[in-house]
Design a protein around this motif. Structure first.
Motif, PDB file in Angstrom:
ATOM      1  N   ALA A 255     -20.432  17.414 -32.529  1.00 28.77           N
ATOM      2  CA  ALA A 255     -19.664  18.569 -32.055  1.00 28.77           C
ATOM      3  C   ALA A 255     -20.557  19.546 -31.287  1.00 28.77           C
ATOM      4  N   PHE A 256     -21.741  19.798 -31.824  1.00 28.63           N
ATOM      5  CA  PHE A 256     -22.681  20.735 -31.199  1.00 28.63           C
ATOM      6  C   PHE A 256     -23.061  20.262 -29.804  1.00 28.63           C
ATOM      7  N   LEU A 257     -23.413  18.989 -29.665  1.00 28.07           N
ATOM      8  CA  LEU A 257     -23.812  18.450 -28.370  1.00 28.07           C
ATOM      9  C   LEU A 257     -22.634  18.378 -27.410  1.00 28.07           C
ATOM     10  N   SER A 258     -21.430  18.160 -27.924  1.00 31.18           N
ATOM     11  CA  SER A 258     -20.240  18.112 -27.075  1.00 31.18           C
ATOM     12  C   SER A 258     -19.976  19.452 -26.402  1.00 31.18           C
ATOM     13  N   LEU A 259     -20.361  20.526 -27.062  1.00 33.73           N
ATOM     14  CA  LEU A 259     -20.072  21.871 -26.567  1.00 33.73           C
ATOM     15  C   LEU A 259     -21.309  22.597 -26.046  1.00 33.73           C
ATOM     16  N   LEU A 260     -22.436  21.923 -25.993  1.00 32.83           N
ATOM     17  CA  LEU A 260     -23.693  22.560 -25.619  1.00 32.83           C
ATOM     18  C   LEU A 260     -23.623  23.124 -24.194  1.00 32.83           C
ATOM     19  N   LYS A 261     -24.145  24.331 -24.024  1.00 26.86           N
ATOM     20  CA  LYS A 261     -24.195  24.935 -22.686  1.00 26.86           C
ATOM     21  C   LYS A 261     -25.115  24.132 -21.780  1.00 26.86           C
ATOM     22  N   THR A 262     -24.834  24.169 -20.496  1.00 26.64           N
ATOM     23  CA  THR A 262     -25.568  23.369 -19.515  1.00 26.64           C
ATOM     24  C   THR A 262     -27.060  23.620 -19.577  1.00 26.64           C
ATOM     25  N   ARG A 263     -27.464  24.865 -19.739  1.00 21.12           N
ATOM     26  CA  ARG A 263     -28.891  25.180 -19.685  1.00 21.12           C
ATOM     27  C   ARG A 263     -29.671  24.665 -20.896  1.00 21.12           C
ATOM     28  N   TYR A 264     -28.964  24.198 -21.937  1.00 19.62           N
ATOM     29  CA  TYR A 264     -29.640  23.673 -23.125  1.00 19.62           C
ATOM     30  C   TYR A 264     -29.506  22.155 -23.258  1.00 19.62           C
ATOM     31  N   GLN A 265     -28.909  21.504 -22.279  1.00 20.46           N
ATOM     32  CA  GLN A 265     -28.598  20.088 -22.433  1.00 20.46           C
ATOM     33  C   GLN A 265     -29.806  19.173 -22.370  1.00 20.46           C
ATOM     34  N   ASP A 266     -30.961  19.702 -21.982  1.00 23.54           N
ATOM     35  CA  ASP A 266     -32.182  18.889 -21.962  1.00 23.54           C
ATOM     36  C   ASP A 266     -33.042  19.119 -23.203  1.00 23.54           C
ATOM     37  N   ARG A 267     -32.520  19.812 -24.207  1.00 25.46           N
ATOM     38  CA  ARG A 267     -33.322  20.149 -25.384  1.00 25.46           C
ATOM     39  C   ARG A 267     -33.197  19.093 -26.479  1.00 25.46           C
TER      40      ARG A 267
END
Length: 496
Positions: A255-267
């Motif tokens: 769920a967290f990764l599904s909703l992750l903001k774009t700027r954090y998607q490489d973390r």
């Protein structure tokens, strides 16, 4: 989308205060709780609190619904716990339900920070069946697909238990939201793992143990990459074979990764580690390398206590491979450094040069370091730490470097441990040459293990070996570090 389910104590962790608090004795009937008149059920606990500040900071989550299934006469309170334990009442309502019903309460969208929990105050007999937090009208949901990468070596029982548990999860149940969104890869270094589960979502890879745990994880990653064009995995989860895990950790992560903001998607996302011998203790949330003097963020916290869930720092340099998730687009062209065991997760994490995040409720239970320590492990820890610092520790001060190493030798000398003195010296010698990683895939040679058990020989050999090694380091330290960085750039990428 369900972002968090209410959890009850289970076989992995049965400590009640990690899940809920009550004012008196309560009756648990399977996955339900019976309250008598005057009793209170509260969820200001690690497992069942909602860290709304964390979700609002990192995800596009806006509207949240709390759903509770309850029967009886009670008063419901929803409260927000902020810094310095300041409490704010968000919702209050009395209910009189003759039969089990689902209550839905919308959490005000303007709440951007703090920790959300609820409590039920029973007016008469109350039966509570469960609860969950649901994302409503969310935008920008992404399609997430996990590749679970496990390396195993002669741990049939625990690994099979984990695979069985995961195979019964929503990821493998048709007509569910998560169906088909995970595949399990097991690199079997012991070549003796068999599973009664014969399904396409489980791939067992017979693998040599020549490269150790690092080699196993590398093999799994290679197989995942081969399938990428067909299956389009979004994330790779590295997980140890001997952990104990709850499937809810995978659900919350999904769920967290599904909703992750774009700027954090490489973390990367680090799974927390709890102690097996004291299951309410969080050993660490995430790590800071600190040149090998590791700082455990959120280390050794008793998660029964309310103050332990009010952590202010929850990011670090890397996550341990007991459970750590990487976006696949960031690691498609990479492979772990051949350490054999230990520090492979450290170097791989530092290489990302990205802040590693955590998520409350995503954790495993694992045996801690003091139960694993032995002379051979000490060798790997010393040698591999030297390599990581050469690559990422900015350790250009050769004198300080030598003094720290000599300090370890003195420690082992004072304890009259010839084997540890020898292994400490051998670790430095192998660091200086670097050939051990090319010729032996990072594995300590068998003849060295044999010699470490010969105290009489070591009393004469080690002092001379130590002087030769120290002299080599003093003369060549900067060249050694330079060579590591040059080789690394050729084979793994930049260390800038």
């Amino acid at each position: 989308m369900v972002i968090q389910n209410f959890l009850f104590p289970d076989e992995v962790c049965d400590v009640q205060e990690v899940y809920f608090r009550t004012t008196g004795m309560v009756d648990r009937i399977r996955d339900s709780i019976k309250l008598s008149a005057g009793e209170v059920l509260r969820t200001d606990t690690y497992m069942n609190v909602l860290n709304i500040g964390h979700w609002k900071k990192y995800t596009v989550l806006e509207e949240i619904l709390l759903e509770l299934q309850v029967q009886g006469h009670f008063r419901l309170y929803i409260e927000l716990l902020g810094k310095e334990k300041r409490k704010e009442l968000i919702y209050e309502q009395e209910y009189h339900l003759e039969s089990p019903e689902t209550i839905c309460v919308c959490i005000p969208e303007e709440i951007k920070d703090g920790i959300l929990y609820w409590k039920i105050c029973a007016k008469s007999a109350v039966q509570y069946y469960g609860a969950r937090y649901v994302a409503e009208d969310f935008k920008g949901e992404k399609d997430i697909k996990f590749a679970l990468n496990i390396c195993t070596y002669h741990r049939q029982q625990q690994l099979q238990k984990n695979i069985q548990k995961i195979s019964e999860s929503l990821f493998f149940q048709p007509k569910t939201e998560m169906y088909g969104q995970m595949k399990i890869f097991v690199a079997d270094n012991g070549q003796d793992f068999t599973s009664p589960i014969q399904k396409g979502y489980l791939k067992i890879l017979k693998n040599s143990n020549d490269g150790g745990g690092t080699g196993g994880f590398t093999r799994g990653l290679e197989e995942i990459k081969k399938e990428q064009q067909v299956h389009h995995y979004t994330h790779v989860i590295f997980m140890d074979d001997d952990v104990e895990v709850q499937v809810e950790s995978f659900y919350r992560l999904y769920a967290f990764l599904s909703l992750l903001k774009t700027r954090y998607q490489d973390r990367p996302i680090a799974g927390r580690m709890f102690r097996l011998d004291n299951r309410n203790i969080q050993y660490t949330a995430v790590e800071r390398w600190n040149k090998g003097n590791i700082i455990h963020i959120g280390g050794n916290l008793d998660m029964r206590l309310q103050e332990s869930i009010l952590e202010e720092e929850s990011t670090g340099d890397y996550g341990g491979w007991w459970f750590c998730t990487y976006p696949i687009q960031c690691i498609l062209q990479e492979r772990p450094f051949p350490f054999f065991i230990h520090c492979d997760d450290v170097e791989f994490g530092l290489r990302q040069q990205k802040e590693t995040l955590t998520l409350p409720g995503v954790q495993v239970w694992h045996e801690t370091y003091e139960y694993r320590i032995n002379p051979i492990i000490i060798y790997y820890d010393i040698r591999n730490t030297l390599v990581v610092n050469a690559l990422w520790g900015k350790a250009e001060d050769g004198n300080a470097f030598i003094q720290e190493w000599k300090g370890r030798l003195t420690e082992f000398h004072n304890s009259e441990r010839q084997d540890l003195k020898y292994f400490c010296t051998l670790a430095m010698w192998h660091f200086c040459s670097g050939r051990i990683f090319r010729k032996s895939k990072g594995r300590i040679p068998r003849q060295c293990v044999w010699l470490s058990k010969k105290d009489t020989i070591l009393k004469f050999v080690t002092p001379l070996f130590h002087r030769i090694t120290e002299n080599r380091v003093k003369k060549q330290y900067l060249q050694i570090v330079k060579k590591y960085k040059e080789d690394y750039r050729k084979n793994y990428g930049s260390t800038s």
